[in-house]
Write a protein that holds these residues in place. Structure first.
Motif, mmCIF file in Angstrom:
data_model
loop_
_atom_site.group_PDB
_atom_site.id
_atom_site.type_symbol
_atom_site.label_atom_id
_atom_site.label_comp_id
_atom_site.label_asym_id
_atom_site.label_seq_id
_atom_site.Cartn_x
_atom_site.Cartn_y
_atom_site.Cartn_z
ATOM 1 N N LEU A 71 0.828 -1.202 0.000
ATOM 2 C CA LEU A 71 0.000 0.000 0.000
ATOM 3 C C LEU A 71 0.867 1.259 0.000
ATOM 4 C CD1 LEU A 71 -2.949 -0.745 2.469
ATOM 5 C CD2 LEU A 71 -3.037 -0.482 -0.011
ATOM 6 N N LYS A 72 1.989 1.207 0.697
ATOM 7 C CA LYS A 72 2.899 2.354 0.709
ATOM 8 C C LYS A 72 3.514 2.556 -0.672
ATOM 9 C CE LYS A 72 5.131 3.704 4.426
ATOM 10 N NZ LYS A 72 6.039 3.853 5.564
ATOM 11 N N PHE A 73 3.858 1.452 -1.340
ATOM 12 C CA PHE A 73 4.403 1.538 -2.693
ATOM 13 C C PHE A 73 3.355 2.102 -3.658
ATOM 14 C CE2 PHE A 73 5.520 -0.613 -6.804
ATOM 15 C CZ PHE A 73 6.710 0.072 -7.017
ATOM 16 N N GLU A 74 2.115 1.700 -3.468
ATOM 17 C CA GLU A 74 1.025 2.235 -4.293
ATOM 18 C C GLU A 74 0.921 3.743 -4.111
ATOM 19 O OE1 GLU A 74 -3.370 0.680 -4.503
ATOM 20 O OE2 GLU A 74 -3.209 2.175 -2.903
ATOM 21 N N ARG A 75 1.012 4.219 -2.889
ATOM 22 C CA ARG A 75 0.953 5.657 -2.635
ATOM 23 C C ARG A 75 2.117 6.390 -3.293
ATOM 24 N NH1 ARG A 75 4.414 8.402 1.097
ATOM 25 N NH2 ARG A 75 3.884 6.898 2.719
ATOM 26 N N LEU A 76 3.306 5.799 -3.220
ATOM 27 C CA LEU A 76 4.473 6.407 -3.831
ATOM 28 C C LEU A 76 4.284 6.548 -5.344
ATOM 29 C CD1 LEU A 76 7.445 7.294 -2.999
ATOM 30 C CD2 LEU A 76 8.153 5.062 -3.834
ATOM 31 N N LEU A 77 3.847 5.482 -5.982
ATOM 32 C CA LEU A 77 3.647 5.517 -7.434
ATOM 33 C C LEU A 77 2.571 6.524 -7.823
ATOM 34 C CD1 LEU A 77 3.813 1.809 -8.684
ATOM 35 C CD2 LEU A 77 5.370 3.672 -9.236
ATOM 36 N N GLU A 78 1.453 6.470 -7.169
ATOM 37 C CA GLU A 78 0.352 7.361 -7.522
ATOM 38 C C GLU A 78 0.724 8.819 -7.304
ATOM 39 O OE1 GLU A 78 -3.589 6.589 -6.254
ATOM 40 O OE2 GLU A 78 -3.448 4.418 -6.549
ATOM 41 N N THR A 79 1.504 9.079 -6.261
ATOM 42 C CA THR A 79 1.930 10.455 -5.989
ATOM 43 C C THR A 79 2.831 10.971 -7.101
ATOM 44 O OG1 THR A 79 1.762 10.107 -3.607
ATOM 45 C CG2 THR A 79 3.116 11.952 -4.344
ATOM 46 N N TYR A 80 3.788 10.141 -7.542
ATOM 47 C CA TYR A 80 4.677 10.581 -8.617
ATOM 48 C C TYR A 80 3.911 10.791 -9.922
ATOM 49 C CZ TYR A 80 8.930 9.983 -5.873
ATOM 50 O OH TYR A 80 9.928 10.116 -4.921
ATOM 51 N N VAL A 81 2.955 9.922 -10.189
ATOM 52 C CA VAL A 81 2.147 10.087 -11.396
ATOM 53 C C VAL A 81 1.338 11.387 -11.322
ATOM 54 C CG1 VAL A 81 0.173 9.157 -12.675
ATOM 55 C CG2 VAL A 81 2.019 7.632 -11.952
ATOM 56 N N GLN A 82 0.760 11.646 -10.161
ATOM 57 C CA GLN A 82 -0.068 12.843 -9.979
ATOM 58 C C GLN A 82 0.738 14.123 -10.178
ATOM 59 O OE1 GLN A 82 -2.001 13.021 -6.153
ATOM 60 N NE2 GLN A 82 -2.628 15.150 -6.398
ATOM 61 N N PHE A 83 2.003 14.120 -9.697
ATOM 62 C CA PHE A 83 2.801 15.342 -9.739
ATOM 63 C C PHE A 83 3.739 15.406 -10.951
ATOM 64 C CE2 PHE A 83 1.426 15.349 -5.362
ATOM 65 C CZ PHE A 83 1.320 16.699 -5.040
ATOM 66 N N ALA A 84 3.779 14.352 -11.782
ATOM 67 C CA ALA A 84 4.697 14.300 -12.928
ATOM 68 C C ALA A 84 4.507 15.528 -13.816
ATOM 69 C CB ALA A 84 4.452 13.028 -13.720
ATOM 70 N N THR A 152 -5.407 9.338 15.776
ATOM 71 C CA THR A 152 -4.018 9.122 15.385
ATOM 72 C C THR A 152 -3.621 10.174 14.364
ATOM 73 O OG1 THR A 152 -4.143 6.724 15.753
ATOM 74 C CG2 THR A 152 -2.389 7.519 14.317
ATOM 75 N N MET A 153 -2.537 10.887 14.646
ATOM 76 C CA MET A 153 -2.038 11.931 13.749
ATOM 77 C C MET A 153 -0.523 11.784 13.630
ATOM 78 S SD MET A 153 -4.197 15.005 15.587
ATOM 79 C CE MET A 153 -3.835 14.281 17.197
ATOM 80 N N ASP A 154 -0.040 11.721 12.375
ATOM 81 C CA ASP A 154 1.406 11.631 12.166
ATOM 82 C C ASP A 154 1.756 12.199 10.807
ATOM 83 O OD1 ASP A 154 0.571 9.641 10.431
ATOM 84 O OD2 ASP A 154 1.646 7.998 11.413
ATOM 85 N N GLY A 155 2.935 11.837 10.286
ATOM 86 C CA GLY A 155 3.315 12.282 8.956
ATOM 87 C C GLY A 155 2.476 11.583 7.906
ATOM 88 N N VAL A 156 2.722 10.295 7.744
ATOM 89 C CA VAL A 156 1.923 9.472 6.834
ATOM 90 C C VAL A 156 2.220 8.009 7.115
ATOM 91 C CG1 VAL A 156 3.699 9.552 5.004
ATOM 92 C CG2 VAL A 156 1.316 9.057 4.392
ATOM 93 N N GLY A 157 1.204 7.172 6.948
ATOM 94 C CA GLY A 157 1.394 5.734 7.004
ATOM 95 C C GLY A 157 1.460 5.198 5.590
#
Length: 607
Positions: A71-84, A152-157
């Motif tokens: 799930l973390k890898f999915e977030r990483l990929l989707e974020t890069y695609v969104q900001f590309a 629960t509040m933090d940077g990101v899971g």
């Protein structure tokens, strides 16, 4: 039933082990490796947990990892695609690591466990929890509440940055979420970076610096950076940040907004930096308070549990507690990622295996004293190997000697019982001082801790006397609530002083633990959970009339809290500490071999 929980590979790796739901042991890897915030596979912490449970890896029923790498890898990929195409360099650097290691984390974890177990394996296959559920579980299940709201509040899971969960009995479910890149933790970390401190380490410095400033930038933060809704939900304007795809937290537009580039680490602190710290602290408190109030009204739940890195913001916690919206609040002492190891194990035991749960007062954390301890025989052998000179004393004479030392202004290393789990020293691995002396704060900061002069120290106060010395009538065993020094103990100061000039002003009868805004990060000490520490403070009160002592972690700047007698002796000899009380052994600095004095500050990266 034995369950081992693990957190690793981001920061503050840790391990925890349960037997039939009871917490046997828990510790961070940094304490063993001596590398602050160590993110590596927690081999030493796991080994300690297995030893404490008297078992091998083959005896463990379940091993649970605190988050889901896919799930973390999915977030990483989707974020890069969104900001590309923005962030290509970061993408290019991150992908090989993810593909080579993190994408196959299950395989790597099983391999590491097999090496640790010398080929043996747990009885069931490796399990994976969700990051925020692990945090929430670490707060709800050890709490004394049968039913509670869990924030629960933090940077990101994986995706979540803020979650509200509802715990009832042995079950826990996520109720609401806010997703990346909108994150209160990352907003605070952005200002940590911008004011020149280290992200995931220096956020507490920003909190400590805030009272020296004025929140003159708070409206600018609200207008440009964060849109806060009436219910506390929020969105961040990514035009000002670089953390989603870049290699820094903030960008040039952020610099222009706040009048210049980020402060260089260790550069001089200016009033602007103090005002920035005050401003982001005020905005953080606003979000926390609005979220808590709206969720209280929405769910009707009268008990609250807190976890995640933001829950270590004890100033915000103190203001939330003061509102009176909840009948009771319980905060996980290992609120950051280290606590995820415990939460993962607890969630597996209660929610996954549907085990019955019995609430325990004041909680099930054993005072957070869940780390290693050493017998007098082991301590003596280790001190002898170090070349230490010591006296062996019975408990009462030892306590008497240390209390007298404190009353005469000496700094004392206090190494007793089990090591604490979480970032706070709570009377197990602690440096102590006299709170009445106006010189204590400066001496401890500059001569022992070797850290910034502005950083405040916490008071340890007898639980039964807290209301006499602080504007606080509850318990705060984990040093996670801030409140004001009692008005009767305060002294007026010159209000014209600004910034760090306020540091030298004597504000109360206990100036060493009174911050510039008359606040203190309180630890209440109970005879139930730490009788020896309670007895020491009681003896100090008998000598001085003051039931409060200074408590700071047993380490120097950049060093993890000491774990072993060798760590303690090294720190004792490498600083201007006057005395060391370790188990039954009492050491005077002037009695030691001067050839053993070593300046070891360069062994640790500054935090």
């Amino acid at each position: 039933m034995l369950i081992l929980g693990i957190s690793a590979f981001y920061h503050d790796s840790a391990a925890a082990i349960l037997r039939d739901g009871r917490i046997i042991a828990a510790a961070q890897e940094e304490r063993f490796s001596r590398k602050k915030h160590d993110a590596r596979f927690p081999a030493a912490a796991i080994g300690y947990c297995l030893d404490s449970a008297g078992c091998g890896l083959e005896d463990v029923d379940y091993v649970v990892f605190f988050e889901k790498p896919f799930l973390k890898f999915e977030r990483l990929l989707e974020t890069y695609v969104q900001f590309a195409p923005k962030g290509f360099n970061s993408f290019r650097m991150a992908m090989p690591l993810w593909i080579k290691e993190k994408l196959f984390q299950k395989t790597e974890l099983k391999k590491a466990l097999a090496e640790l177990g010398r080929g043996s394996a747990p009885k069931h296959d490796l399990m994976f929890g969700e990051h925020h559920l692990s945090h929430a579980a670490s707060a709800f299940y050890p709490s004394p509440f049968d039913e509670a709201l869990v924030l629960t509040m933090d940077g990101v899971g994986e995706w979540a940055t803020t979650t509200a969960a509802i715990g009832r009995g042995n079950q826990l479910r996520i109720h609401k979420e806010i997703h990346f890149p909108h994150s209160l933790g990352l907003l605070y970390s952005a200002f940590t970076y911008y004011t020149g401190f280290k992200v995931n380490s220096g956020e507490y410095k920003v909190m400590g610096l805030a009272p020296y400033g004025e929140p003159v930038y708070a409206d600018l933060i609200r207008d440009k950076l964060i849109d806060i809704k009436p219910d506390g939900s929020f969105r961040l304007d990514q035009d000002y940040f670089n953390y989603a795809t870049g290699l820094t937290m903030t960008n040039r537009r952020f610099d222009r907004l706040f009048g210049g580039p980020a402060r260089r680490p260790e550069a001089a602190l200016e009033q602007r930096h103090m005002d920035l710290a005050a401003s982001v602290q005020v905005v953080c408190e606003e979000v926390v308070l609005k979220l808590a109030r709206s969720l209280r009204e929405e769910t009707g739940l009268a008990k609250l549990c807190l976890a995640g890195g933001v829950a270590l913001n004890c100033v915000a916690n103190g203001k939330l507690s003061k509102q009176g919206w909840f009948d009771d609040i319980w905060i996980q002492p290992a609120a950051g990622d280290a606590g995820g190891a415990l939460g993962a194990a607890l969630y597996a035991h209660y929610a996954y295996l549907d085990s019955p749960r019995k609430c325990k007062a004041p909680d099930s954390m054993a005072g957070a004293y869940l780390g290693p301890e050493f017998s007098d025989e082991a301590i003596q052998a280790r001190l002898d190997a170090c070349g230490a000179v010591y006296e062996k004393l019975e408990s009462k004479p030892l306590i008497g000697a240390v209390a007298e030392d404190l009353s005469e202004g000496r700094a004392v290393g206090w190494f007793q019982g089990r090591m604490e789990y979480g970032p706070r020293a709570l009377g197990g691995r602690t440096i102590l001082g006299d709170p009445r002396s106006p010189e204590t704060q400066t001496n401890l900061n500059l001569k022992i801790k070797f850290r910034e002069s502005f950083r405040p120290f916490a008071p340890s106060v007898l639980e039964e006397k807290v209301g006499e010395w602080f504007d606080f009538d509850g318990t705060s065993p984990y040093m996670l609530l801030v409140d004001r020094v009692h008005e009767d103990k305060c002294k007026p100061v010159d209000g014209s002083a600004k910034g760090l000039a306020r540091l030298k002003q004597q504000r109360s009868e206990i100036p060493a633990v009174t911050h510039v805004d008359y606040s203190a990060r309180i630890q209440t000490v109970s005879a139930r959970t730490n009788p020896k520490y309670h007895a020491l403070i009681s003896e100090f009160e008998r000598l001085t009339g003051c039931p409060v002592i200074v408590n700071t972690s047993f380490n120097i700047r950049g060093e993890p809290i000491v774990c072993t007698p060798e760590d303690a002796f090294r720190c004792f000899m490498g600083t201007h500490m006057d005395r060391l009380a370790i188990g039954s052994f009492y050491l005077k600095k002037e009695s030691q071999d001067t050839n053993l004095i070593i300046d070891y500050r360069d062994r640790f990266n500054l935090d």
